[in-house]
Scaffold this motif. Structure first.
Motif, PDB file in Angstrom:
ATOM      1  N   ILE A   7      33.012  37.209 -85.639  1.00  0.00           N
ATOM      2  CA  ILE A   7      32.790  36.197 -84.586  1.00  0.00           C
ATOM      3  C   ILE A   7      31.564  35.320 -84.859  1.00  0.00           C
ATOM      4  O   ILE A   7      31.597  34.112 -84.590  1.00  0.00           O
ATOM      5  N   PHE A   8      30.509  35.892 -85.449  1.00  0.00           N
ATOM      6  CA  PHE A   8      29.313  35.077 -85.701  1.00  0.00           C
ATOM      7  C   PHE A   8      29.546  34.113 -86.867  1.00  0.00           C
ATOM      8  O   PHE A   8      29.013  32.994 -86.860  1.00  0.00           O
ATOM      9  N   PHE A  30      21.129  31.721 -80.782  1.00  0.00           N
ATOM     10  CA  PHE A  30      21.865  31.355 -79.560  1.00  0.00           C
ATOM     11  C   PHE A  30      21.805  32.498 -78.564  1.00  0.00           C
ATOM     12  O   PHE A  30      21.460  33.637 -78.901  1.00  0.00           O
ATOM     13  N   ASN A  31      22.123  32.181 -77.304  1.00  0.00           N
ATOM     14  CA  ASN A  31      22.075  33.184 -76.250  1.00  0.00           C
ATOM     15  C   ASN A  31      23.222  34.174 -76.376  1.00  0.00           C
ATOM     16  O   ASN A  31      24.366  33.786 -76.657  1.00  0.00           O
ATOM     17  N   ASP A  32      22.903  35.445 -76.136  1.00  0.00           N
ATOM     18  CA  ASP A  32      23.933  36.482 -76.120  1.00  0.00           C
ATOM     19  C   ASP A  32      24.884  36.229 -74.944  1.00  0.00           C
ATOM     20  O   ASP A  32      24.455  35.881 -73.846  1.00  0.00           O
ATOM     21  N   ILE A  33      26.171  36.407 -75.183  1.00  0.00           N
ATOM     22  CA  ILE A  33      27.189  36.150 -74.161  1.00  0.00           C
ATOM     23  C   ILE A  33      27.115  37.174 -73.023  1.00  0.00           C
ATOM     24  O   ILE A  33      27.535  36.901 -71.899  1.00  0.00           O
ATOM     25  N   ASN A  34      26.545  38.334 -73.312  1.00  0.00           N
ATOM     26  CA  ASN A  34      26.455  39.419 -72.330  1.00  0.00           C
ATOM     27  C   ASN A  34      24.998  39.902 -72.288  1.00  0.00           C
ATOM     28  O   ASN A  34      24.677  40.973 -72.793  1.00  0.00           O
ATOM     29  N   ASN A  90      20.943  46.311 -84.924  1.00  0.00           N
ATOM     30  CA  ASN A  90      21.828  47.457 -85.105  1.00  0.00           C
ATOM     31  C   ASN A  90      22.451  47.373 -86.486  1.00  0.00           C
ATOM     32  O   ASN A  90      23.000  46.337 -86.858  1.00  0.00           O
ATOM     33  N   ASN A  96      26.166  51.594 -83.555  1.00  0.00           N
ATOM     34  CA  ASN A  96      27.204  50.856 -82.810  1.00  0.00           C
ATOM     35  C   ASN A  96      27.125  49.349 -83.039  1.00  0.00           C
ATOM     36  O   ASN A  96      27.315  48.564 -82.107  1.00  0.00           O
ATOM     37  N   GLU A  98      28.283  45.958 -83.468  1.00  0.00           N
ATOM     38  CA  GLU A  98      29.553  45.404 -83.006  1.00  0.00           C
ATOM     39  C   GLU A  98      30.042  44.300 -83.938  1.00  0.00           C
ATOM     40  O   GLU A  98      31.225  44.213 -84.242  1.00  0.00           O
ATOM     41  N   VAL A  99      29.107  43.432 -84.332  1.00  0.00           N
ATOM     42  CA  VAL A  99      29.468  42.260 -85.130  1.00  0.00           C
ATOM     43  C   VAL A  99      28.843  42.399 -86.516  1.00  0.00           C
ATOM     44  O   VAL A  99      27.618  42.536 -86.645  1.00  0.00           O
ATOM     45  N   HIS A 103      22.159  40.243 -87.495  1.00  0.00           N
ATOM     46  CA  HIS A 103      21.503  39.509 -86.414  1.00  0.00           C
ATOM     47  C   HIS A 103      20.423  40.382 -85.796  1.00  0.00           C
ATOM     48  O   HIS A 103      20.496  41.605 -85.831  1.00  0.00           O
ATOM     49  N   HIS A 105      18.397  40.947 -82.139  1.00  0.00           N
ATOM     50  CA  HIS A 105      18.345  40.671 -80.698  1.00  0.00           C
ATOM     51  C   HIS A 105      16.886  40.440 -80.308  1.00  0.00           C
ATOM     52  O   HIS A 105      16.022  41.267 -80.631  1.00  0.00           O
TER      53      HIS A 105
HETATM   54  P1  5GP Z   1      25.529  44.276 -82.041  1.00  0.00           P
HETATM   55  O1  5GP Z   1      26.054  45.475 -81.318  1.00  0.00           O
HETATM   56  O2  5GP Z   1      26.436  43.875 -83.165  1.00  0.00           O
HETATM   57  O3  5GP Z   1      24.099  44.423 -82.433  1.00  0.00           O
HETATM   58  O4  5GP Z   1      25.515  43.105 -80.961  1.00  0.00           O
HETATM   59  C1  5GP Z   1      26.482  42.139 -80.852  1.00  0.00           C
HETATM   60  C2  5GP Z   1      26.081  41.248 -79.698  1.00  0.00           C
HETATM   61  O5  5GP Z   1      26.847  40.063 -79.773  1.00  0.00           O
HETATM   62  C3  5GP Z   1      26.342  41.845 -78.306  1.00  0.00           C
HETATM   63  O6  5GP Z   1      25.118  41.862 -77.578  1.00  0.00           O
HETATM   64  C4  5GP Z   1      27.378  40.918 -77.682  1.00  0.00           C
HETATM   65  O7  5GP Z   1      27.166  40.699 -76.299  1.00  0.00           O
HETATM   66  C5  5GP Z   1      27.199  39.637 -78.481  1.00  0.00           C
HETATM   67  N1  5GP Z   1      28.417  38.846 -78.631  1.00  0.00           N
HETATM   68  C6  5GP Z   1      29.637  39.298 -79.017  1.00  0.00           C
HETATM   69  N2  5GP Z   1      30.518  38.281 -79.083  1.00  0.00           N
HETATM   70  C7  5GP Z   1      29.820  37.159 -78.759  1.00  0.00           C
HETATM   71  C8  5GP Z   1      30.187  35.775 -78.669  1.00  0.00           C
HETATM   72  O8  5GP Z   1      31.324  35.373 -78.890  1.00  0.00           O
HETATM   73  N3  5GP Z   1      29.205  34.903 -78.304  1.00  0.00           N
HETATM   74  C9  5GP Z   1      27.925  35.319 -78.039  1.00  0.00           C
HETATM   75  N4  5GP Z   1      27.054  34.384 -77.688  1.00  0.00           N
HETATM   76  N5  5GP Z   1      27.549  36.607 -78.131  1.00  0.00           N
HETATM   77  C10 5GP Z   1      28.493  37.517 -78.483  1.00  0.00           C
END
Ligand code: 5GP
Length: 116
Positions: A7-8, A30-34, A90, A96, A98-99, A103, A105
């Motif tokens: 996704i990134f 960019f801002n995190d979506i969640n 991470n 865990n 995710e992407v 990156h 945070h």
């Molecule tokens: P990770 O677990 O890989 O360190 O964190 C992935 C982060 O990416 C999560 O905090 C999640 O909310 C964020 N995220 C996942 N998909 C998207 C997206 O499509 N757009 C944005 N802005 N953030 C995303």
């Protein structure tokens, strides 16, 4: 191996929108979506690197220096250097991640003891 359909990677290629904070030819913020805090920014290099260790292993010292100094600039822009902040990255399954595009945070804007 790096999967350029993550996704990134799509956000970097502008196939998917993001709430951009800063961009140049090397990095994107960019801002995190969640968001897990009032300020929750994701910082990443644009190069095809999966994780922190992948970034360090595949980048030049100049690229590493540039990326982390840019984090400090953004931290200062949001005055987080005055109030405090947390950096998280991470790396891999047990973390865990995710992407699978490296990156960092940047979390702040409030006390983080009760991180959402
Ligand atoms: P990770 O677990 O890989 O360190 O964190 C992935 C982060 O990416 C999560 O905090 C999640 O909310 C964020 N995220 C996942 N998909 C998207 C997206 O499509 N757009 C944005 N802005 N953030 C995303």
């Amino acid at each position: 191996m790096y999967d350029n359909n993550n996704i990134f990677a799509k956000i970097i290629r502008k196939e998917i929108p993001c709430d951009k904070i800063f961009e140049d030819d090397q990095v994107l913020f960019f801002n995190d979506i969640n968001p897990k805090a009032k300020i929750h920014i994701l910082a990443m290099p644009k190069t095809e690197v999966i994780s922190f260790s992948d970034f360090i292993n595949k980048s030049t010292p100049e690229e590493v220096d540039y990326f982390f100094k840019k984090i400090v600039e953004i931290v200062q822009k949001f005055n987080l250097d005055k109030t405090g902040y947390r950096l998280i990255t991470n790396d891999g399954n047990d973390a865990n991640q995710e992407v699978a595009h490296f990156h960092v945070h940047i979390l702040g804007g409030e006390n983080l003891s009760g991180l959402r």
